[in-house]
Write a protein that holds these residues in place. Structure first.
Motif, PDB file in Angstrom:
ATOM      1  N   GLY A   2      39.051  38.804  40.376  1.00 14.03           N
ATOM      2  CA  GLY A   2      38.841  39.666  39.218  1.00 14.03           C
ATOM      3  C   GLY A   2      39.260  38.998  37.921  1.00 14.03           C
ATOM      4  N   ARG A  38      45.536  47.929  40.793  1.00 10.50           N
ATOM      5  CA  ARG A  38      44.436  48.708  41.393  1.00 10.50           C
ATOM      6  C   ARG A  38      44.964  49.912  42.175  1.00 10.50           C
ATOM      7  NH1 ARG A  38      39.968  45.062  41.606  1.00 10.50           N
ATOM      8  NH2 ARG A  38      40.121  43.862  39.695  1.00 10.50           N
ATOM      9  N   TYR A  48      35.905  48.737  39.503  1.00 12.00           N
ATOM     10  CA  TYR A  48      35.858  47.314  39.878  1.00 12.00           C
ATOM     11  C   TYR A  48      35.023  47.064  41.134  1.00 12.00           C
ATOM     12  CZ  TYR A  48      39.827  47.425  36.709  1.00 12.00           C
ATOM     13  OH  TYR A  48      40.636  47.637  35.625  1.00 12.00           O
TER      14      TYR A  48
END
Ligand code: HEM
Length: 491
Positions: free
Chosen positions: A155, A222, A232
């Motif tokens: 990410g 997250r 995401y």
């Protein structure tokens, strides 16, 4: 086992030859000399080399449970120990069945925009170069796949084209640019000599820690954001969200790209493995980090070298390049964009990449290790538990019995009307069986999308600096090119 094979040197076995010649060429020579089953020594470790398709099927598919482990050098770092490619036995089964849904076509469609974004960075970089310039393919493709794998696995925006000193790029380089010759010398020399002369092949621990820190931080972020699953679409998120009833299309269908070895029998074995594999359907945070790490490690260089070889062959073969250009122009929309389904439906593009992976398989061999004594078909050979096995992909792909005129770059071999001529278990760029490459679909999507966009804008040219034939670096496991330069000219 009393097998034929090259004469080993005391203590060093046959490993000494790998310092002198790329391993892939030795595999061809030894195969010609000793046949489809022979023995070699990696230092003092005996290895059984198998190239016979029927036996390969037994080892990697039918009796995969006996050969469930891959040959692995000992490692204590959890990033490796807990990763899919290094894990063993039931631990591997469990991790694979949890990780597989993250590679379903539904998930890969979700990643498509991320890859598209990385491609924009590549195209901007190419525009900035002067057209007709000599392009360093390895560097260009490497920066693109670094951006993609950093984005989909961690990410993170690596910004590899522009920022060569970013923490991500420098940490990755410290790990990826391992000096092969130094490594093999460390492996060959007795441990006390290595210690005495202070030789190290290891990368600094700070480089590994960098990736551990990013992974742990992302997982915490997250997990504390209840909306993260909507925001995401990267591997970390998919692994954080992993559920027992994850996507069911994680195993490839018979018609899937590159599924040359997948009859119903193979698919049934794979499905059965996945459904029985996971007793506990979650990974610890560090196990998630280890998977992101191995996706990065296994997905960066393999895809980059595949793209490099593909552009190189297109430069050498203008007719093939023109035919591909025509297919691309007929498939993209008025903005030059293409959707996932249209990309996957391009048969000539698929044939060009399949032929690239045939002629230049990024991994030159597959490795397995027996966990029990095993009688190998009707060969009369009984393998002891712990026997290391190698399946020499490059040599198989260059055997004229399976691929006439093997040095010719000929995508026709993989066109729909000819594909049936390919004998099962003679095409293994992504391995085969339940332990094959989990990232195949991502790699193909990433590489195809890149070729589609580059070829629309540029013609690839052979220039005086283009080395023909291509030179390979000395390597034990991968097919790494030396420098590869071609010309790019604006269409
Ligand atoms: C063109 C690109 C690629 C090539 C040629 C390639 C090739 C391979 C091969 C030959 C294997 C061993 C298979 C076997 O032993 O049967 C493998 C395993 C693996 N690959 Fe790839 N790979 C590519 C891209 C990727 C990508 C993009 C990822 C991740 C995003 C990935 C992740 C892995 C992992 C995790 C394994 C270990 C699987 C297991 O042990 O269960 N690969 N790959």
């Amino acid at each position: 086992m009393g097998l034929k094979g090259p004469k080993p040197v005391p203590f060093l076995g046959n490993s000494i030859y790998w310092l002198l010649k790329p391993r892939c060429f030795l595999d061809i020579e030894w195969g010609r000399k000793y046949g489809q089953i022979y023995g070699i020594y990696d230092s003092n470790q005996p290895i059984l080399v198998v190239t016979k398709p029927e036996l390969i099927k037994k080892i990697v598919v039918k009796d995969y449970h006996v050969f469930i482990d891959r040959r692995m050098r000992p490692t204590n770092h959890f990033l490796y120990r807990e990763s899919l490619s290094h894990a063993r036995g039931d631990n591997w089964r469990r991790i694979r069945s949890i990780a597989s849904p993250t590679f379903s076509s539904a998930k890969i469609r979700k990643m498509y925009p991320i890859v598209r974004q990385c491609l924009r960075a590549l195209m901007t970089h190419v525009v900035d170069m002067e057209c007709g310039d000599c392009v360093d393919l390895k560097k260009m493709c490497g920066n693109y796949t670094m951006d993609v794998i950093a984005a989909v696995a961690f990410g993170t925006d690596a910004n590899a084209h522009n920022d060569h000193s970013s923490a991500f790029v420098t940490s990755a380089r410290q790990i990826l640019d391992v000096d092969f010759v130094r490594t093999i010398i460390v492996l060959l020399l007795p441990k006390f000599v290595v210690k005495a002369i202070g030789l190290k092949s290891r990368v600094p621990e700070t480089a590994h820690q960098f990736f551990v820190d990013i992974g742990r931080r992302l997982i915490n972020e997250r997990k504390s954001d209840p909306d993260s699953h909507r925001k995401y679409n990267d591997f970390i998120q998919f692994l954080v969200d992993a559920r027992p009833d994850g996507d069911r299309d994680a195993t490839p269908a018979a018609a899937d790209v590159n599924a040359f070895n997948e009859s119903e029998e193979e698919l049934a074995i794979r499905r059965q493995m996945l459904t029985t594999g996971a007793k506990k359907h979650t990974l610890t945070d560090d196990q998630i980090v280890a998977q992101a790490w191995i996706f990065f490690l296994a997905g960066y260089d393999t895809t980059s070298t595949t793209l490099t070889y593909c552009c190189y062959e297109l430069a050498l073969n203008p007719d093939i390049q023109q035919r591909l250009y025509n297919e691309v122009m007929a498939s993209v929309d008025s903005e030059g964009e293409i959707g996932y389904d249209e990309l996957m439906a391009m048969s000539y593009l698929d044939a060009v990449l399949s032929e690239t992976l045939r002629k230049y398989p990024a991994a030159i061999k597959l490795e397995r290790r027996s966990v029990a004594e095993y009688v190998l078909g009707d060969t009369g050979i009984t393998l002891p538990a712990g026997q290391e096995i190698e399946i020499t992909t490059y040599a198989i792909h260059h055997n004229p019995e399976y691929y006439p005129d093997p040095e010719k770059f000929d995508p026709e071999r993989f066109m729909p009307e000819n594909k049936h001529n390919i004998q099962p278990y003679t095409y293994l760029p992504f391995g085969a069986g339940p332990r094959n490459c989990i990232g195949m679909r991502v790699a193909l999507m990433e590489a195809k999308l890149c070729v589609v966009h580059l070829i629309q804008k540029y013609m690839f040219l052979r220039i005086p600096k283009t080395s023909v034939p291509i030179k390979f670096q000395i390597s034990m496991t991968t097919l790494s090119p030396g420098d590869v330069h071609i010309g790019f000219t604006k269409r």
